[in-house]
Design a protein around this motif. Sequence first.
Motif, PDB file in Angstrom:
ATOM      1  N   GLY A   1      -5.184  -3.341 -15.840  1.00  0.00           N
ATOM      2  CA  GLY A   1      -5.610  -2.157 -15.667  1.00  0.00           C
ATOM      3  C   GLY A   1      -5.458  -1.182 -14.599  1.00  0.00           C
ATOM      4  N   GLY A   2      -6.564  -0.469 -14.413  1.00  0.00           N
ATOM      5  CA  GLY A   2      -6.551   0.724 -13.600  1.00  0.00           C
ATOM      6  C   GLY A   2      -6.594   0.466 -12.113  1.00  0.00           C
ATOM      7  N   ARG A   3      -7.698   0.862 -11.496  1.00  0.00           N
ATOM      8  CA  ARG A   3      -7.783   0.804 -10.041  1.00  0.00           C
ATOM      9  C   ARG A   3      -7.748  -0.616  -9.494  1.00  0.00           C
ATOM     10  NH1 ARG A   3     -11.110   5.157  -7.041  1.00  0.00           N
ATOM     11  NH2 ARG A   3      -9.944   6.925  -7.792  1.00  0.00           N
ATOM     12  N   GLY A   4      -8.309  -1.570 -10.218  1.00  0.00           N
ATOM     13  CA  GLY A   4      -8.341  -2.945  -9.739  1.00  0.00           C
ATOM     14  C   GLY A   4      -6.958  -3.493  -9.458  1.00  0.00           C
ATOM     15  N   SER A   5      -6.043  -3.280 -10.391  1.00  0.00           N
ATOM     16  CA  SER A   5      -4.698  -3.799 -10.177  1.00  0.00           C
ATOM     17  C   SER A   5      -3.979  -3.026  -9.086  1.00  0.00           C
ATOM     18  CB  SER A   5      -3.895  -3.778 -11.480  1.00  0.00           C
ATOM     19  OG  SER A   5      -3.700  -2.454 -11.908  1.00  0.00           O
ATOM     20  N   THR A   6      -4.250  -1.729  -8.975  1.00  0.00           N
ATOM     21  CA  THR A   6      -3.623  -0.938  -7.929  1.00  0.00           C
ATOM     22  C   THR A   6      -4.099  -1.403  -6.557  1.00  0.00           C
ATOM     23  OG1 THR A   6      -3.434   0.961  -9.394  1.00  0.00           O
ATOM     24  CG2 THR A   6      -3.254   1.399  -7.051  1.00  0.00           C
ATOM     25  N   ALA A   7      -5.387  -1.646  -6.418  1.00  0.00           N
ATOM     26  CA  ALA A   7      -5.936  -2.121  -5.145  1.00  0.00           C
ATOM     27  C   ALA A   7      -5.357  -3.490  -4.792  1.00  0.00           C
ATOM     28  CB  ALA A   7      -7.457  -2.185  -5.215  1.00  0.00           C
ATOM     29  N   SER A   8      -5.215  -4.352  -5.789  1.00  0.00           N
ATOM     30  CA  SER A   8      -4.658  -5.672  -5.493  1.00  0.00           C
ATOM     31  C   SER A   8      -3.169  -5.575  -5.165  1.00  0.00           C
ATOM     32  CB  SER A   8      -4.892  -6.640  -6.653  1.00  0.00           C
ATOM     33  OG  SER A   8      -4.205  -6.212  -7.809  1.00  0.00           O
ATOM     34  N   GLU A   9      -2.472  -4.652  -5.809  1.00  0.00           N
ATOM     35  CA  GLU A   9      -1.059  -4.442  -5.493  1.00  0.00           C
ATOM     36  C   GLU A   9      -0.904  -3.922  -4.066  1.00  0.00           C
ATOM     37  OE1 GLU A   9       0.212  -1.800  -8.567  1.00  0.00           O
ATOM     38  OE2 GLU A   9       0.358  -3.387 -10.063  1.00  0.00           O
ATOM     39  N   VAL A  10      -1.768  -2.988  -3.678  1.00  0.00           N
ATOM     40  CA  VAL A  10      -1.726  -2.441  -2.318  1.00  0.00           C
ATOM     41  C   VAL A  10      -2.011  -3.553  -1.314  1.00  0.00           C
ATOM     42  CG1 VAL A  10      -2.902  -0.895  -0.689  1.00  0.00           C
ATOM     43  CG2 VAL A  10      -2.257  -0.070  -2.963  1.00  0.00           C
ATOM     44  N   ALA A  11      -2.996  -4.376  -1.587  1.00  0.00           N
ATOM     45  CA  ALA A  11      -3.335  -5.482  -0.690  1.00  0.00           C
ATOM     46  C   ALA A  11      -2.158  -6.447  -0.572  1.00  0.00           C
ATOM     47  CB  ALA A  11      -4.581  -6.208  -1.191  1.00  0.00           C
ATOM     48  N   ALA A  12      -1.507  -6.735  -1.690  1.00  0.00           N
ATOM     49  CA  ALA A  12      -0.355  -7.641  -1.672  1.00  0.00           C
ATOM     50  C   ALA A  12       0.791  -7.029  -0.870  1.00  0.00           C
ATOM     51  CB  ALA A  12       0.101  -7.953  -3.097  1.00  0.00           C
ATOM     52  N   LEU A  13       1.037  -5.740  -1.038  1.00  0.00           N
ATOM     53  CA  LEU A  13       2.096  -5.068  -0.280  1.00  0.00           C
ATOM     54  C   LEU A  13       1.783  -5.048   1.209  1.00  0.00           C
ATOM     55  CD1 LEU A  13       2.949  -2.115  -2.673  1.00  0.00           C
ATOM     56  CD2 LEU A  13       4.380  -4.092  -2.136  1.00  0.00           C
ATOM     57  N   ARG A  14       0.508  -4.830   1.554  1.00  0.00           N
ATOM     58  CA  ARG A  14       0.133  -4.860   2.971  1.00  0.00           C
ATOM     59  C   ARG A  14       0.358  -6.244   3.564  1.00  0.00           C
ATOM     60  NH1 ARG A  14      -5.293  -1.195   2.552  1.00  0.00           N
ATOM     61  NH2 ARG A  14      -4.233   0.794   2.756  1.00  0.00           N
ATOM     62  N   ARG A  15       0.014  -7.269   2.812  1.00  0.00           N
ATOM     63  CA  ARG A  15       0.214  -8.648   3.278  1.00  0.00           C
ATOM     64  C   ARG A  15       1.709  -8.920   3.468  1.00  0.00           C
ATOM     65  NH1 ARG A  15      -2.356 -10.845  -0.456  1.00  0.00           N
ATOM     66  NH2 ARG A  15      -0.619 -11.381  -1.795  1.00  0.00           N
ATOM     67  N   GLN A  16       2.525  -8.491   2.522  1.00  0.00           N
ATOM     68  CA  GLN A  16       3.975  -8.675   2.643  1.00  0.00           C
ATOM     69  C   GLN A  16       4.521  -7.937   3.855  1.00  0.00           C
ATOM     70  OE1 GLN A  16       5.512  -7.372  -1.128  1.00  0.00           O
ATOM     71  NE2 GLN A  16       5.043  -9.299  -2.156  1.00  0.00           N
ATOM     72  N   LEU A  17       4.005  -6.734   4.110  1.00  0.00           N
ATOM     73  CA  LEU A  17       4.447  -5.964   5.269  1.00  0.00           C
ATOM     74  C   LEU A  17       4.077  -6.674   6.568  1.00  0.00           C
ATOM     75  CD1 LEU A  17       5.728  -3.434   6.443  1.00  0.00           C
ATOM     76  CD2 LEU A  17       3.517  -2.279   6.206  1.00  0.00           C
ATOM     77  N   ARG A  18       2.852  -7.202   6.656  1.00  0.00           N
ATOM     78  CA  ARG A  18       2.447  -7.953   7.849  1.00  0.00           C
ATOM     79  C   ARG A  18       3.346  -9.163   8.059  1.00  0.00           C
ATOM     80  NH1 ARG A  18      -2.737  -7.041   5.909  1.00  0.00           N
ATOM     81  NH2 ARG A  18      -2.831  -9.143   5.058  1.00  0.00           N
ATOM     82  N   GLU A  19       3.633  -9.882   6.979  1.00  0.00           N
ATOM     83  CA  GLU A  19       4.491 -11.056   7.068  1.00  0.00           C
ATOM     84  C   GLU A  19       5.909 -10.666   7.503  1.00  0.00           C
ATOM     85  OE1 GLU A  19       4.167 -12.862   3.217  1.00  0.00           O
ATOM     86  OE2 GLU A  19       2.122 -13.532   3.578  1.00  0.00           O
ATOM     87  N   ALA A  20       6.420  -9.564   6.964  1.00  0.00           N
ATOM     88  CA  ALA A  20       7.763  -9.108   7.337  1.00  0.00           C
ATOM     89  C   ALA A  20       7.809  -8.707   8.809  1.00  0.00           C
ATOM     90  CB  ALA A  20       8.190  -7.934   6.453  1.00  0.00           C
ATOM     91  N   ARG A  21       6.770  -8.012   9.270  1.00  0.00           N
ATOM     92  CA  ARG A  21       6.723  -7.619  10.685  1.00  0.00           C
ATOM     93  C   ARG A  21       6.667  -8.851  11.580  1.00  0.00           C
ATOM     94  NH1 ARG A  21       2.473  -2.621  10.172  1.00  0.00           N
ATOM     95  NH2 ARG A  21       4.002  -1.025   9.644  1.00  0.00           N
TER      96      ARG A  21
END
Length: 96
Positions: A1-21
């Motif tokens: 769905g809606g906002r729930g999946s978007t929020a989890s996608e954003v959280a996953a992208l932030r985690r990936q960015l931290r790991e990449a940094r």
Amino acid sequence: GGRGSTASEVAALRRQLREARSGAREAREALRVWRETDAGGLEHLKQVVCKYISMDETESEAVFQVIAALLGLSPQEHNELQKARARKMSKGSFLF
């Protein structure tokens, strides 16, 4: 769905960015140490990698072996990279 999946996608992208940094910081530090301790080795590796990138992938096995030796790959790392190379060549996808 809606906002729930978007929020989890954003959280996953932030985690990936931290790991990449974090990975980038580690790589920069390793490179700094390597430059300070083995400048000649780094220059040689640079020349070999440039040659590898410019070669036809199907003719690059010997250069790959030199790079593996310069990097001091473990047998497991070497095998994993050999498998990845074979997989990419079978798909027509190369290093760069």
